[in-house]
Design an enzyme around this catalytic site. Structure first.
Site, mmCIF file in Angstrom:
data_model
loop_
_atom_site.group_PDB
_atom_site.id
_atom_site.type_symbol
_atom_site.label_atom_id
_atom_site.label_comp_id
_atom_site.label_asym_id
_atom_site.label_seq_id
_atom_site.Cartn_x
_atom_site.Cartn_y
_atom_site.Cartn_z
ATOM 1 N N LEU A 118 0.850 -1.199 0.000
ATOM 2 C CA LEU A 118 0.000 0.000 0.000
ATOM 3 C C LEU A 118 0.883 1.246 0.000
ATOM 4 O O LEU A 118 0.528 2.279 0.551
ATOM 5 C CB LEU A 118 -0.916 -0.008 1.224
ATOM 6 C CG LEU A 118 -1.998 -1.086 1.223
ATOM 7 C CD1 LEU A 118 -2.529 -1.346 2.619
ATOM 8 C CD2 LEU A 118 -3.146 -0.683 0.290
ATOM 9 N N GLY A 119 2.041 1.113 -0.590
ATOM 10 C CA GLY A 119 2.959 2.254 -0.672
ATOM 11 C C GLY A 119 3.661 2.557 0.642
ATOM 12 O O GLY A 119 4.086 3.697 0.885
ATOM 13 N N SER A 121 6.631 1.755 1.780
ATOM 14 C CA SER A 121 8.024 2.220 1.713
ATOM 15 C C SER A 121 8.074 3.664 1.212
ATOM 16 O O SER A 121 8.883 4.474 1.696
ATOM 17 C CB SER A 121 8.866 1.302 0.824
ATOM 18 O OG SER A 121 8.368 1.305 -0.484
ATOM 19 N N ALA A 122 7.166 4.017 0.291
ATOM 20 C CA ALA A 122 7.107 5.419 -0.153
ATOM 21 C C ALA A 122 6.648 6.318 0.991
ATOM 22 O O ALA A 122 7.143 7.436 1.153
ATOM 23 C CB ALA A 122 6.153 5.549 -1.338
ATOM 24 N N ALA A 123 5.720 5.807 1.817
ATOM 25 C CA ALA A 123 5.242 6.598 2.957
ATOM 26 C C ALA A 123 6.386 6.870 3.928
ATOM 27 O O ALA A 123 6.529 7.986 4.439
ATOM 28 C CB ALA A 123 4.097 5.867 3.661
ATOM 29 N N ASP A 166 4.064 6.438 -6.316
ATOM 30 C CA ASP A 166 3.749 6.352 -4.886
ATOM 31 C C ASP A 166 4.145 7.621 -4.139
ATOM 32 O O ASP A 166 3.373 8.163 -3.347
ATOM 33 C CB ASP A 166 4.475 5.151 -4.252
ATOM 34 C CG ASP A 166 3.873 3.823 -4.669
ATOM 35 O OD1 ASP A 166 3.056 3.820 -5.611
ATOM 36 O OD2 ASP A 166 4.216 2.801 -4.059
HETATM 37 O O1 PMV Z 1 2.865 -2.416 -4.317
HETATM 38 P P1 PMV Z 1 3.379 -1.030 -4.228
HETATM 39 O O2 PMV Z 1 2.508 -0.112 -3.429
HETATM 40 O O3 PMV Z 1 4.835 -0.987 -3.810
HETATM 41 O O4 PMV Z 1 3.324 -0.410 -5.746
HETATM 42 C C1 PMV Z 1 4.243 -0.788 -6.749
HETATM 43 C C2 PMV Z 1 3.837 -0.218 -8.071
HETATM 44 C C3 PMV Z 1 4.776 -0.566 -9.256
HETATM 45 O O5 PMV Z 1 4.219 0.101 -10.406
HETATM 46 C C4 PMV Z 1 4.769 -2.057 -9.528
HETATM 47 C C5 PMV Z 1 6.200 -0.095 -9.024
HETATM 48 C C6 PMV Z 1 6.407 1.412 -9.115
HETATM 49 O O6 PMV Z 1 7.510 1.863 -8.752
HETATM 50 O O7 PMV Z 1 5.506 2.152 -9.577
#
Ligand code: PMV
Length: 337
Positions: A118-119, A121-123, A166
């Site tokens: 759900l993102g 690591s970006a959070a 993300d």
């Molecule tokens: O599953 P998540 O939230 O880490 O999303 C990954 C999304 C991808 O398109 C597969 C990778 C990216 O960097 O956009």
């Protein structure tokens, strides 16, 4: 103390293709990680969390030697998140105060376990950059473009490849159409709230592993792979129009097509295949894996908000956890207390 609240997110359309510079549509969820950050003078980074791994962990690390001074739990997941925190701090300081390495005490709380897609690591990256910029400028008025840019760079350096989807969605919040080649995250204004359901199951591999595997297999059949990426890009642009027209039927059709292409990329888990089919069978207009797959998050589109509780029960019967039935919450929030 700096307090940062940072939302989790889902991808509605366009995962994977966005790594290859196609557009995507993503949205924040009203589900927040919180970071309490206090600067100190010992040159160490101390991190404490009682929720990210479902149990208490504390770790202290020397920011210069990167030596772990003490750790209550030495688990791969802790170290994984630590990599994002350390890289985000390094890139933020290189931008705002080159040569500086502040000691920080960070207390993290998360409503979901680490790495469910759900993102998260970006959070962590967005929260760390926001806290770093607020600490150095002693202000909560931090430039969101700067946060998103440094957080995206953090993801790229830690993972090897990452789209801006993300980090830009989480920084700015709302429902966004991502143009990765700019990068830009345009807000899509909806006439009505979309009746969606978001849930997750445990994820079996990291996003970086899944993306690398898709890339490797794509290189074996490049013509077909590129056609799939182009088609996902087309689906995203059609989905943007369907959202603007509030055409739920069309949106559901596009969601199912996008899921089919994720199946073609072999990133859909057995559990997701079953959940998605069951949700459609009981009346969801569309349902798909969201994000990198391998388990993780899924999203379904209902005919109306009234049907969400019934769809939730069906997904729960497959051991899924429901995390939200609303999308488009605010982006990162920073306060000084
Ligand atoms: O599953 P998540 O939230 O880490 O999303 C990954 C999304 C991808 O398109 C597969 C990778 C990216 O960097 O956009």
């Amino acid at each position: 103390m700096i307090v940062v609240k940072v939302p989790l997110k889902i991808t509605l359309f366009g995962e994977y293709a966005v790594v290859f510079r196609k557009p995507a549509i993503a949205a924040t969820l009203p589900v927040y990680m919180s970071f309490k950050v206090t600067p100190n003078n010992d040159g160490l980074l101390h991190i404490k969390s009682s929720t990210l791994l479902g149990k208490l962990y504390m770790v202290s690390i020397d920011r210069t030697s990167l030596k772990v001074i003490n750790s209550y739990v030495e688990e791969a997941e802790v170290l994984k998140f630590l990599r994002y925190v350390l890289k985000a701090l390094e890139l933020c300081e290189a931008e705002i105060r080159p040569g500086s390495k502040k000691g920080l005490y960070i207390e993290m709380e998360s409503p979901v376990p680490a790495g469910v897609g759900l993102g998260s690591s970006a959070a962590v990256s967005v929260a760390t950059v926001s806290a770093c910029l607020a600490t150095y400028t002693s202000s909560t008025e931090v430039d969101r473009n700067l946060i998103a840019r440094i957080a995206w760079r953090t993801e790229q350096e830690v993972q090897g490849a990452a789209s801006p989807m993300d980090t830009y969605t989480i920084t700015f919040g709302g429902l966004r159409y991502i143009e990765p080649s700019v990068p830009f995250a345009e807000e899509i204004k909806t006439q009505q709230k979309l009746p969606v359901l978001v849930g997750y199951v445990p994820k079996k591999a990291t996003t970086a592993e899944l993306v690398n595997d898709v890339k490797r297999k794509g290189a074996i059949v490049p013509e077909i792979f590129n056609a799939i990426m182009d088609t996902i890009g087309l689906i995203v642009n059609n989905a943007k129009q369907a959202i603007l027209k509030n055409d739920l039927e069309m949106l559901g059709i596009l969601m199912n097509m996008n899921h089919g292409l994720l199946e073609a990329l072999n990133v859909v888990s057995v559990e997701h295949s079953m959940i998605v089919k069951a949700l459609r069978a009981v009346g969801a207009l569309g349902a798909k894996t969201s994000g990198a797959g391998g388990g993780g998050a899924f999203v379904a589109l209902a005919r109306s908000h009234f049907e969400i509780p019934m769809l939730s029960k069906v997904a729960e019967a497959f051991n899924a956890k429901i995390i939200a039935s609303e999308i488009g919450s605010s982006g990162v929030m920073i306060a000084i207390s």
